[in-house]
Design an enzyme around this catalytic site. Sequence first.
Site, PDB file in Angstrom:
ATOM      1  N   HIS A   1      69.568 -22.432   7.214  1.00 52.10           N
ATOM      2  CA  HIS A   1      70.417 -21.934   5.939  1.00 52.10           C
ATOM      3  C   HIS A   1      70.664 -20.257   6.055  1.00 52.10           C
ATOM      4  CE1 HIS A   1      72.547 -22.458   2.406  1.00 52.10           C
ATOM      5  NE2 HIS A   1      71.969 -21.434   1.751  1.00 52.10           N
TER       6      HIS A   1
ATOM      7  N   ASP B   1      70.922 -26.947   8.992  1.00 53.18           N
ATOM      8  CA  ASP B   1      70.808 -26.422   7.612  1.00 53.18           C
ATOM      9  C   ASP B   1      71.003 -27.654   6.728  1.00 53.18           C
ATOM     10  OD1 ASP B   1      71.435 -25.610   4.968  1.00 53.18           O
ATOM     11  OD2 ASP B   1      73.003 -24.233   5.381  1.00 53.18           O
TER      12      ASP B   1
ATOM     13  N   SER C   1      76.135 -19.220   1.173  1.00 47.89           N
ATOM     14  CA  SER C   1      75.607 -20.305   0.277  1.00 47.89           C
ATOM     15  C   SER C   1      76.305 -20.084  -1.079  1.00 47.89           C
ATOM     16  CB  SER C   1      74.048 -20.003  -0.021  1.00 47.89           C
ATOM     17  OG  SER C   1      73.281 -20.869  -0.630  1.00 47.89           O
TER      18      SER C   1
END
Length: 471
Positions: free
Chosen positions: A447, A415, A316
């Site tokens: 994600h 995602d 991320s």
Amino acid sequence: QITFSPDGNKIVYTCKKMTGKDYAFSTNSDLYVYDLEKIKTINLTKGMNGYDNEPSFSKDGTKLAWLSMKTNGFESDKNDIIVYNFDTKKMVNLTESIDLTVSSFVWNDKGDKIYFKAAIEATYQLFELNVKNKKYKQITQGMHNYTSLAFAGDKLIGGKQSMNHPTDIYSVTIDKSIENQLTDVNKAIYDKLEIGNIEKRWVKTTDGKQELVWVIYPPNFDKTKKYPALLYCQGGPQSPVSQFFSYRWNFQLMAANDYIIIAPNRRGLPSFGQEWNDAISGDWGGQAIRDYISAVDEIKKEPYIDESKIGAVGASYGGYSVYYLAGMHQNRFATFIAHAGLFNLDSWYGTTEELFFANHDVGTPPTYQNKADKKPVNVLNTNKDIEKYNYVKNSSHQMVKNWDTPMLIFQGEKDFRVPIGQGLEAFQALQVREIESRLILFPDENHWILSPQNGVFWHRQYYAWLDKFLK
């Protein structure tokens, strides 16, 4: 989130009563009180513009407490405990003057104290708060995270974990702060394992501040040997590198593969005060990245770290950090691994589902600005040249010309936070520049990696890549 009053006459629920674009732009959730006798609903938090959630009644039903953030669109704002008195119709912020952000809380039976969980110096501890005078004290100490808490008379019951150990249940005697372990679920496994030591280091940053860095050593560490090292880049970007136990980013497993882990609590991570937490918003490629460099440059001075065999890994914002470091690391790293990283902030803005997050933390791209008044949609960067400051300076794709280091990319095809295009763009850049690289797509993951079998595959590929370039 729904809770009943003790007498059963009221229901309080959390709701963000928006749809479409408005929902994507806002974090303004409210608490609604439905009176079953009067058949009437009131918005208890009207005019409070951030997250309001986790409502909980005192045992006598006269008071309601909840967690509240002030800023609309800022999902990592300071979380305060608000109490509303149904008799006096008054509302009070109990933690306004406390520089901690609250994760969860429980009432005691008398309703005169609240016990809460909060992060402090990269650990999650338990605290006691006096409802009347707002005074608080820390109950627990140590290198651990409390993950939950419940009130049980003179004790608190909660889950506790650390980088060394998954969650077990503990009791804490409130007055004496005595902890007792109630479960030991994985004892049979841990009796057969060698666990590496964890060291807490303080490193001076480029702006003269102190940064907490966890250093995790391999089991049976030998200081006369040379070890490869990994810089761990945290996501969020506002989530602490605390004493968490992860089944994917597991530092003990990395250390057991003979890597020394460098895990900095860079700028933007909670538990060091709100100023430290807020410093990253609008400055993704600035001080936070320099904090990573400070940590690596200091820890690699140790004679047992092989400077030529250091990798950087993260997911991320951590993946974004990997992409960014790849363009400016000046030969500090021998390889990179990015999972669900943000690569091109302009194209990311056009596909992500949480626009409130993008608007607050990065800003609105010039192409999306309001043409009527020619101002950015967001508030954060109204006084800055937004294109130069964020979508050029802070976007990793602007530095691809400097990329020259092997990289592995993981990406989930479902995602919506950091959509698949980010991984595809980064991989294409690596391939065009003829840099050794690999892209692994997970068609059924978002994600995160949630499937156990996908997790096993992820780990095999992760360590195969690291071993190839660092051993």
